[in-house]
Design a protein around this motif. Structure first.
Motif, PDB file in Angstrom:
ATOM      1  N   SER A   1       0.789  -1.146  -0.117  1.00  0.00           N
ATOM      2  CA  SER A   1      -0.054   0.078  -0.079  1.00  0.00           C
ATOM      3  C   SER A   1       0.956   1.359   0.216  1.00  0.00           C
ATOM      4  N   GLU A   2       1.803   1.310   0.679  1.00  0.00           N
ATOM      5  CA  GLU A   2       2.852   2.424   0.644  1.00  0.00           C
ATOM      6  C   GLU A   2       3.302   2.627  -0.542  1.00  0.00           C
ATOM      7  N   ILE A   3       3.612   1.680  -1.582  1.00  0.00           N
ATOM      8  CA  ILE A   3       4.235   1.817  -2.841  1.00  0.00           C
ATOM      9  C   ILE A   3       3.139   2.441  -3.733  1.00  0.00           C
ATOM     10  N   ILE A   4       2.158   2.080  -3.555  1.00  0.00           N
ATOM     11  CA  ILE A   4       0.879   2.652  -4.410  1.00  0.00           C
ATOM     12  C   ILE A   4       0.672   4.097  -3.923  1.00  0.00           C
ATOM     13  N   VAL A   5       0.779   4.626  -2.640  1.00  0.00           N
ATOM     14  CA  VAL A   5       0.579   5.851  -2.175  1.00  0.00           C
ATOM     15  C   VAL A   5       1.802   6.732  -2.649  1.00  0.00           C
ATOM     16  N   VAL A   6       3.122   6.244  -2.618  1.00  0.00           N
ATOM     17  CA  VAL A   6       4.138   7.119  -2.944  1.00  0.00           C
ATOM     18  C   VAL A   6       3.967   7.252  -4.692  1.00  0.00           C
ATOM     19  N   LEU A   7       3.896   6.338  -5.364  1.00  0.00           N
ATOM     20  CA  LEU A   7       3.644   6.231  -6.886  1.00  0.00           C
ATOM     21  C   LEU A   7       2.479   7.291  -7.397  1.00  0.00           C
ATOM     22  N   LYS A   8       1.344   7.009  -6.649  1.00  0.00           N
ATOM     23  CA  LYS A   8       0.114   7.988  -6.971  1.00  0.00           C
ATOM     24  C   LYS A   8       0.581   9.378  -6.590  1.00  0.00           C
ATOM     25  N   ASN A   9       1.228   9.605  -5.388  1.00  0.00           N
ATOM     26  CA  ASN A   9       1.562  11.093  -5.049  1.00  0.00           C
ATOM     27  C   ASN A   9       2.426  11.619  -6.225  1.00  0.00           C
ATOM     28  N   ASN A  10       2.951  10.969  -6.639  1.00  0.00           N
ATOM     29  CA  ASN A  10       4.021  11.561  -7.769  1.00  0.00           C
ATOM     30  C   ASN A  10       3.812  11.269  -9.067  1.00  0.00           C
ATOM     31  N   SER A  11       2.279  10.992  -9.471  1.00  0.00           N
ATOM     32  CA  SER A  11       1.808  10.901 -10.837  1.00  0.00           C
ATOM     33  C   SER A  11       2.212   9.866 -11.617  1.00  0.00           C
ATOM     34  N   PHE A  12       2.716   8.649 -10.932  1.00  0.00           N
ATOM     35  CA  PHE A  12       3.031   7.581 -11.687  1.00  0.00           C
ATOM     36  C   PHE A  12       1.772   7.048 -12.343  1.00  0.00           C
ATOM     37  N   LYS A  13       1.715   6.228 -13.543  1.00  0.00           N
ATOM     38  CA  LYS A  13       0.594   5.597 -13.945  1.00  0.00           C
ATOM     39  C   LYS A  13       0.741   4.428 -13.487  1.00  0.00           C
ATOM     40  N   ILE A  14      -0.763   3.982 -12.679  1.00  0.00           N
ATOM     41  CA  ILE A  14      -1.236   2.791 -12.031  1.00  0.00           C
ATOM     42  C   ILE A  14      -2.254   1.949 -12.651  1.00  0.00           C
ATOM     43  N   ASP A  15      -2.247   0.897 -12.887  1.00  0.00           N
ATOM     44  CA  ASP A  15      -3.515   0.009 -13.444  1.00  0.00           C
ATOM     45  C   ASP A  15      -3.682  -1.251 -12.938  1.00  0.00           C
ATOM     46  N   GLU A  16      -4.429  -2.009 -12.785  1.00  0.00           N
ATOM     47  CA  GLU A  16      -4.893  -3.170 -12.612  1.00  0.00           C
ATOM     48  C   GLU A  16      -5.412  -4.084 -13.688  1.00  0.00           C
ATOM     49  N   ILE A  17      -5.062  -5.481 -13.536  1.00  0.00           N
ATOM     50  CA  ILE A  17      -5.414  -6.459 -14.529  1.00  0.00           C
ATOM     51  C   ILE A  17      -5.951  -7.672 -13.702  1.00  0.00           C
ATOM     52  N   GLU A  18      -6.948  -8.294 -14.413  1.00  0.00           N
ATOM     53  CA  GLU A  18      -7.329  -9.625 -13.900  1.00  0.00           C
ATOM     54  C   GLU A  18      -6.421 -10.510 -13.603  1.00  0.00           C
ATOM     55  N   THR A  19      -6.578 -11.417 -12.681  1.00  0.00           N
ATOM     56  CA  THR A  19      -5.693 -12.735 -12.605  1.00  0.00           C
ATOM     57  C   THR A  19      -6.256 -13.464 -11.680  1.00  0.00           C
ATOM     58  N   ILE A  20      -5.793 -14.871 -11.727  1.00  0.00           N
ATOM     59  CA  ILE A  20      -6.173 -16.012 -11.062  1.00  0.00           C
ATOM     60  C   ILE A  20      -5.358 -16.229  -9.925  1.00  0.00           C
ATOM     61  N   PHE A  21      -5.589 -16.122  -8.607  1.00  0.00           N
ATOM     62  CA  PHE A  21      -4.780 -16.454  -7.565  1.00  0.00           C
ATOM     63  C   PHE A  21      -5.260 -17.861  -6.994  1.00  0.00           C
ATOM     64  N   VAL A  22      -4.484 -18.571  -6.562  1.00  0.00           N
ATOM     65  CA  VAL A  22      -4.519 -19.898  -6.339  1.00  0.00           C
ATOM     66  C   VAL A  22      -3.662 -20.091  -5.049  1.00  0.00           C
ATOM     67  N   ASN A  23      -4.287 -20.268  -3.805  1.00  0.00           N
ATOM     68  CA  ASN A  23      -3.954 -20.455  -2.485  1.00  0.00           C
ATOM     69  C   ASN A  23      -2.752 -21.460  -2.567  1.00  0.00           C
ATOM     70  N   ARG A  24      -1.743 -21.434  -2.095  1.00  0.00           N
ATOM     71  CA  ARG A  24      -0.782 -22.497  -1.873  1.00  0.00           C
ATOM     72  C   ARG A  24      -1.257 -23.886  -1.395  1.00  0.00           C
ATOM     73  N   VAL A  25      -0.978 -24.855  -2.114  1.00  0.00           N
ATOM     74  CA  VAL A  25      -0.976 -26.172  -1.522  1.00  0.00           C
ATOM     75  C   VAL A  25      -0.114 -26.795  -0.659  1.00  0.00           C
ATOM     76  N   ARG A  26       1.172 -26.419  -0.740  1.00  0.00           N
ATOM     77  CA  ARG A  26       2.245 -26.765   0.054  1.00  0.00           C
ATOM     78  C   ARG A  26       2.683 -25.628   0.947  1.00  0.00           C
ATOM     79  N   GLY A  27       3.373 -26.161   2.059  1.00  0.00           N
ATOM     80  CA  GLY A  27       3.904 -24.865   3.090  1.00  0.00           C
ATOM     81  C   GLY A  27       2.841 -24.108   3.669  1.00  0.00           C
TER      82      GLY A  27
END
Length: 185
Positions: free
Chosen positions: A132-158
Motif C-alpha cells: 500500500s505504501e508503494i501505491i501511495v508514493v507512486l500515486k503522489n508522484n503521478s506515476f501511472k497505475i492500473d490493474e489487470i485480472e488474475t487468478i490467485f491460487v492459495n498455496r497447496v504446500r507450505g
C-alpha cells in the motif's frame, strides 16, 4: 535467468522487496521489474499477457488484481477472504485511491517506479503494508497505475506467512498511511 539471495536475519516481506529491487537496479540492465510469489499462487503463464498490457499502456505499476470481475481466488478460506476484502476496502476508503487490490504482490513495475520505491518506501512497516505504501508514493508522484485480472491460487504446500499479528500490523499501517499519505513523495 533467476538469481537467489539468502538473507540471514531477514526482517520481512517489505525489506525483501526493497532488497530485490536494489539488487536488480544495481545490475543496470532491466527496464521492467516483476514481483510475484514463488509458491505459484501467481501464475507465471499470465506474465506474457501482463507485460504486453503494461508496455502497451505505458504503465509504471500494474497490479494483478484479485478483485476485478474476471478475476478468481481459489482455495481461500472464509476468514482469509474476509480479512483481505476488509483491508482492501479500508485502504481504498482511507487512502482515496480507486484501486480494487492494494495487497496482492503480483506486480510489474517500470524502472523509474522501482527507483522511486527504493528511495522512498519502507518507512511504514516491514510486512504487507509496503504494498500500500508503494501505491501511495507512486500515486503522489503521478506515476501511472492500473490493474489487470488474475487468478490467485492459495498455496497447496507450505504455510502462509499471513497470521493475525500480520493482519493487525497491516491494518495499523493503513491507518498510519492515512495520516501521512500527503507527505509521501
Amino acid at each position: 535467468k533467476a538469481k537467489y539471495f539468502h538473507r540471514e536475519n531477514s526482517r520481512g516481506r517489505g525489506s525483501a522487496v526493497l532488497f530485490g529491487f536494489t539488487k536488480a537496479l544495481e545490475e543496470n540492465k532491466f527496464d521492467v521489474f516483476i514481483e510475484m510469489d514463488a509458491d505459484f499462487s501467481h501464475d507465471p503463464n499470465e506474465l506474457e499477457k501482463n507485460i504486453e498490457y503494461f508496455e502497451t499502456n505505458n504503465l509504471d505499476l500494474l497490479i494483478g488484481s484479485r478483485y476485478l470481475k474476471k478475476s478468481k481466488i481459489i482455495n481461500w478460506g472464509f476468514q482469509r477472504r474476509t480479512f483481505s476484502k476488509i483491508a482492501n476496502l479500508l485502504a481504498r476508503y482511507l487512502l482515496g485511491i480507486k484501486l480494487k487490490d492494494f495487497t496482492n504482490g503480483f506486480r510489474i513495475y517500470s524502472k523509474r517506479a522501482t527507483e522511486k520505491i527504493t528511495k522512498k518506501c519502507g518507512n511504514i512497516g516491514d510486512g504487507f503494508i509496503i504494498l500500500s505504501e508503494i501505491i501511495v508514493v507512486l500515486k503522489n508522484n503521478s506515476f501511472k497505475i492500473d490493474e489487470i485480472e488474475t487468478i490467485f491460487v492459495n498455496r497447496v504446500r507450505g504455510e502462509s506467512t499471513v497470521n493475525i499479528k500480520l493482519i493487525l500490523a497491516s491494518l495499523y499501517g493503513i491507518i498510519k498511511l492515512y495520516f501521512i499519505k500527503n507527505k509521501l513523495n
